[in-house]
Motif scaffolding. Structure first.
Motif, PDB file in Angstrom:
ATOM      1  N   ILE A   1       0.870  -1.179   0.000  1.00 39.86           N
ATOM      2  CA  ILE A   1       0.000   0.000   0.000  1.00 39.86           C
ATOM      3  C   ILE A   1       0.906   1.228   0.000  1.00 39.86           C
ATOM      4  O   ILE A   1       1.684   1.426   0.938  1.00 39.86           O
ATOM      5  N   TYR A   2       0.830   2.019  -1.073  1.00 40.56           N
ATOM      6  CA  TYR A   2       1.612   3.272  -1.130  1.00 40.56           C
ATOM      7  C   TYR A   2       0.687   4.421  -0.746  1.00 40.56           C
ATOM      8  O   TYR A   2      -0.335   4.660  -1.379  1.00 40.56           O
ATOM      9  N   LEU A   3       1.078   5.122   0.305  1.00 41.39           N
ATOM     10  CA  LEU A   3       0.244   6.177   0.875  1.00 41.39           C
ATOM     11  C   LEU A   3       0.917   7.526   0.657  1.00 41.39           C
ATOM     12  O   LEU A   3       2.118   7.672   0.914  1.00 41.39           O
ATOM     13  N   PHE A   4       0.165   8.508   0.169  1.00 40.15           N
ATOM     14  CA  PHE A   4       0.729   9.856   0.102  1.00 40.15           C
ATOM     15  C   PHE A   4      -0.268  10.869   0.657  1.00 40.15           C
ATOM     16  O   PHE A   4      -1.464  10.600   0.765  1.00 40.15           O
ATOM     17  N   ASP A   5       0.255  12.037   1.021  1.00 41.72           N
ATOM     18  CA  ASP A   5      -0.518  13.095   1.663  1.00 41.72           C
ATOM     19  C   ASP A   5      -1.199  13.939   0.593  1.00 41.72           C
ATOM     20  O   ASP A   5      -0.534  14.649  -0.164  1.00 41.72           O
ATOM     21  N   ALA A   6      -2.528  13.879   0.536  1.00 38.08           N
ATOM     22  CA  ALA A   6      -3.275  14.622  -0.484  1.00 38.08           C
ATOM     23  C   ALA A   6      -3.068  16.124  -0.360  1.00 38.08           C
ATOM     24  O   ALA A   6      -3.077  16.858  -1.357  1.00 38.08           O
ATOM     25  N   THR A   7      -2.838  16.604   0.866  1.00 39.80           N
ATOM     26  CA  THR A   7      -2.667  18.056   1.063  1.00 39.80           C
ATOM     27  C   THR A   7      -1.351  18.557   0.480  1.00 39.80           C
ATOM     28  O   THR A   7      -1.176  19.771   0.287  1.00 39.80           O
TER      29      THR A   7
ATOM     30  N   PHE B   1      -0.096  17.352  -2.451  1.00 34.95           N
ATOM     31  CA  PHE B   1      -0.017  16.940  -3.857  1.00 34.95           C
ATOM     32  C   PHE B   1       0.361  18.097  -4.775  1.00 34.95           C
ATOM     33  O   PHE B   1       1.090  17.909  -5.749  1.00 34.95           O
ATOM     34  N   LYS B   2      -0.125  19.292  -4.489  1.00 38.31           N
ATOM     35  CA  LYS B   2       0.195  20.458  -5.313  1.00 38.31           C
ATOM     36  C   LYS B   2       1.698  20.694  -5.348  1.00 38.31           C
ATOM     37  O   LYS B   2       2.282  21.017  -6.376  1.00 38.31           O
ATOM     38  N   VAL B   3       2.336  20.536  -4.188  1.00 39.33           N
ATOM     39  CA  VAL B   3       3.760  20.838  -4.058  1.00 39.33           C
ATOM     40  C   VAL B   3       4.636  19.653  -4.436  1.00 39.33           C
ATOM     41  O   VAL B   3       5.667  19.810  -5.107  1.00 39.33           O
ATOM     42  N   GLN B   4       4.218  18.438  -4.004  1.00 40.64           N
ATOM     43  CA  GLN B   4       5.092  17.268  -4.150  1.00 40.64           C
ATOM     44  C   GLN B   4       4.510  16.186  -5.059  1.00 40.64           C
ATOM     45  O   GLN B   4       5.004  15.063  -5.058  1.00 40.64           O
ATOM     46  N   GLY B   5       3.476  16.518  -5.819  1.00 43.44           N
ATOM     47  CA  GLY B   5       2.826  15.516  -6.667  1.00 43.44           C
ATOM     48  C   GLY B   5       3.779  14.804  -7.597  1.00 43.44           C
ATOM     49  O   GLY B   5       3.725  13.573  -7.758  1.00 43.44           O
ATOM     50  N   SER B   6       4.684  15.550  -8.221  1.00 44.01           N
ATOM     51  CA  SER B   6       5.640  14.931  -9.152  1.00 44.01           C
ATOM     52  C   SER B   6       6.573  13.973  -8.423  1.00 44.01           C
ATOM     53  O   SER B   6       6.931  12.906  -8.944  1.00 44.01           O
ATOM     54  N   LYS B   7       6.939  14.349  -7.185  1.00 41.21           N
ATOM     55  CA  LYS B   7       7.812  13.483  -6.384  1.00 41.21           C
ATOM     56  C   LYS B   7       7.095  12.188  -6.010  1.00 41.21           C
ATOM     57  O   LYS B   7       7.683  11.097  -6.062  1.00 41.21           O
ATOM     58  N   PHE B   8       5.813  12.302  -5.644  1.00 40.11           N
ATOM     59  CA  PHE B   8       5.032  11.114  -5.311  1.00 40.11           C
ATOM     60  C   PHE B   8       4.994  10.153  -6.507  1.00 40.11           C
ATOM     61  O   PHE B   8       5.159   8.947  -6.354  1.00 40.11           O
ATOM     62  N   LYS B   9       4.774  10.721  -7.697  1.00 35.59           N
ATOM     63  CA  LYS B   9       4.664   9.885  -8.901  1.00 35.59           C
ATOM     64  C   LYS B   9       5.989   9.208  -9.230  1.00 35.59           C
ATOM     65  O   LYS B   9       6.008   8.056  -9.680  1.00 35.59           O
ATOM     66  N   VAL B  10       7.111   9.890  -8.982  1.00 35.60           N
ATOM     67  CA  VAL B  10       8.429   9.282  -9.209  1.00 35.60           C
ATOM     68  C   VAL B  10       8.643   8.109  -8.253  1.00 35.60           C
ATOM     69  O   VAL B  10       9.109   7.029  -8.651  1.00 35.60           O
ATOM     70  N   GLU B  11       8.299   8.305  -6.952  1.00 33.87           N
ATOM     71  CA  GLU B  11       8.435   7.223  -5.969  1.00 33.87           C
ATOM     72  C   GLU B  11       7.553   6.037  -6.337  1.00 33.87           C
ATOM     73  O   GLU B  11       7.945   4.872  -6.196  1.00 33.87           O
ATOM     74  N   LEU B  12       6.359   6.366  -6.806  1.00 36.23           N
ATOM     75  CA  LEU B  12       5.407   5.324  -7.198  1.00 36.23           C
ATOM     76  C   LEU B  12       5.959   4.494  -8.345  1.00 36.23           C
ATOM     77  O   LEU B  12       5.866   3.255  -8.356  1.00 36.23           O
TER      78      LEU B  12
END
Length: 462
Positions: free
Chosen positions: A305-311, A313-324
């Motif tokens: 389960i990969y969990l990220f902070d929705a709040t 996403f504006k700032v770190q969305g690209s980083k989340f997608k890279v980790e994913l």
């Protein structure tokens, strides 16, 4: 392997309780009990009917140890097939030990692990796969594993194997008969019928072998790693799933510095959730060790389960997608559930944006519980529980799985031999090996080493 003596053991869990049960089995079980038991009605245990219960006292000479109920089960109408006595006494550890030691002084022997069930097998009360199911039943900790163990203990699996073995044995006998009359060039075994039988046996074996994938996770639980950056709500999610404050939750990033594990049952299936340390670059030595363990736990998990902070996403969305993408590339065959947490703190427009960029995301508020049920449903969908719902035979035992694989290989050789027309003597060798593997499962073929390995894993008293 001798079983002429009388064995004794505590059948209930060790430690103090309201009631404890001490079990005896063997040819002298009733006679020894009769010497040490004084009925309040003056009954002689040796003359009583089977499946009866008697109130009285266990006596050490003139000293009363405890008031007890004694249950009699005469052979062959008992669990072990021998005379069995069960003494229900008060649950004091002192009383338990006093009674057991008294009986040891009067001719009993302490039972080995699983010896009561071993005697049941040796006396034909259970076949070997049913005996193994007894241990599985004791160890079952969720609805699914309990259901499978009950089905196997009732003979569902062994009955299916025994039927296949009997049919194959009949044809094997005809093949062997042909070898006895080889000079006369006669054919007793109808090759067309034999091909149909081989196809049917191969089909059943394949189904049983495939069921092990489901059976293994049901029996042992499914490890699920909860991963993501620090402070995205992994510990809050674990607490929401467990419905208790199992993990420490705070606003300080890096609070979870080690993995935390706990197991719950969802839809009758056991899931072991692993709350890992957050993945990030850090100079903190302790936290970096926790992050290293995180990747080790992902390796061990069957679901991530990969969990990220929705709040964020504006700032770190690209980083989340890279980790994913890193997780997807490193574990392409591992089921991955992507969750946007803290959804209660963001606007609908941002939710729409996240869903457009990451279509597979699930929405969650671990703090309020929103989205937890859809998550548990997603986890259940990853497990093929159709066979369980349809009450089909599911293999959970590694020893059975190994024997089925070897039997399947031998049946493939038999099939090839029939197609290529090899001689009956070579065909008979492969058939005998397949029969041997079937026999290992049900106990038609055994040795002391095999039985020792199996029953050594049982608890004392069973």
């Amino acid at each position: 392997m001798t079983q002429d003596d009388t064995i004794i053991a505590l059948a209930t869990a060790s430690g103090a309780g309201a009631i404890a049960v001490i079990r005896l089995s063997g040819k002298d079980a009733i006679a020894i009990s009769s010497k040490l038991f004084k009925s309040i009605h003056g009954k002689d245990l040796t003359t009583q009917q089977t499946h009866t219960i008697h109130l009285g006292h266990i006596m050490d000479g003139n000293r009363t140890i405890d008031e007890v109920l004694v249950s009699l089960f005469k052979n062959p109408q008992s669990y072990t097939g021998e005379d069995v006595v069960e003494i229900s006494c008060h649950g004091s550890v002192y009383i338990q030990q006093e009674i057991i030691q008294l009986f040891l002084r009067h001719g009993c022997r302490m039972a080995d692990a699983g010896e009561f069930t071993l005697r049941a097998f040796l006396n034909g009360k259970l076949d070997l796969s049913q005996a193994e199911a007894v241990a599985d039943l004791i160890a079952s900790d969720n609805e699914a594993s309990h259901q499978i163990a009950m089905q196997q203990m009732r003979g569902g699996f062994s009955g299916e194997i025994a039927k296949l073995r009997e049919e194959l044995l009949n044809f094997a006998s005809l093949i062997e008969l042909e070898l006895d009359f080889a000079e006369e060039d006669v054919e007793f075994a109808d090759r067309t019928q034999f091909k149909d039988l081989v196809e049917r046996i191969t089909f059943v074996l394949k189904r049983l072998i495939d069921s092990f994938a489901v059976g293994n996770v049901i029996k042992n639980g499914i490890p699920v790693a909860i991963v993501g950056e620090p402070n995205v709500g992994k510990s809050t999610l674990l607490n929401a799933l467990l419905n208790e404050e199992r993990a420490i939750v705070s606003d300080v990033a890096g609070t979870t510095r080690d993995t935390i594990e706990d197991e719950i049952s969802i839809g009758g299936i056991g899931f072991r959730f692993i709350d890992t340390a957050g993945i990030r670059d850090t100079k903190d030595v302790v936290e970096s060790i926790g992050i290293k363990k995180t990747f080790e736990k992902i390796d061990q998990a069957q679901v991530v389960i990969y969990l990220f902070d929705a709040t964020q996403f504006k700032v770190q969305g690209s980083k989340f997608k890279v980790e994913l993408e890193k997780i997807k590339n490193k574990y392409p065959l591992k089921p991955l559930i992507v969750i946007a947490n803290k959804i209660d703190q963001v606007a609908d427009t941002l939710i729409a944006e996240m869903q457009a960029e990451i279509p597979e995301i699930q929405l969650l508020s671990a703090k309020t519980g929103f989205g937890v049920e859809p998550l548990t449903n997603s986890l259940l969908k990853l497990i093929n529980t159709g066979a369980l719902r349809n009450n089909e035979t599911i293999v959970t035992n590694t020893r059975h799985y190994d024997a089925l694989l070897k039997a399947f290989e031998e049946m493939q050789k038999v099939k090839y031999g029939l197609e290529t027309g090899i001689s009956g003597d070579l065909l008979a060798i492969d058939i005998r090996e397949a029969l041997y593997q079937f026999g290992l499962i049900t106990g038609n073929v055994t040795n002391d080493e095999l039985l020792g390995n199996i029953f050594a894993n049982f608890c004392i008293g069973k």
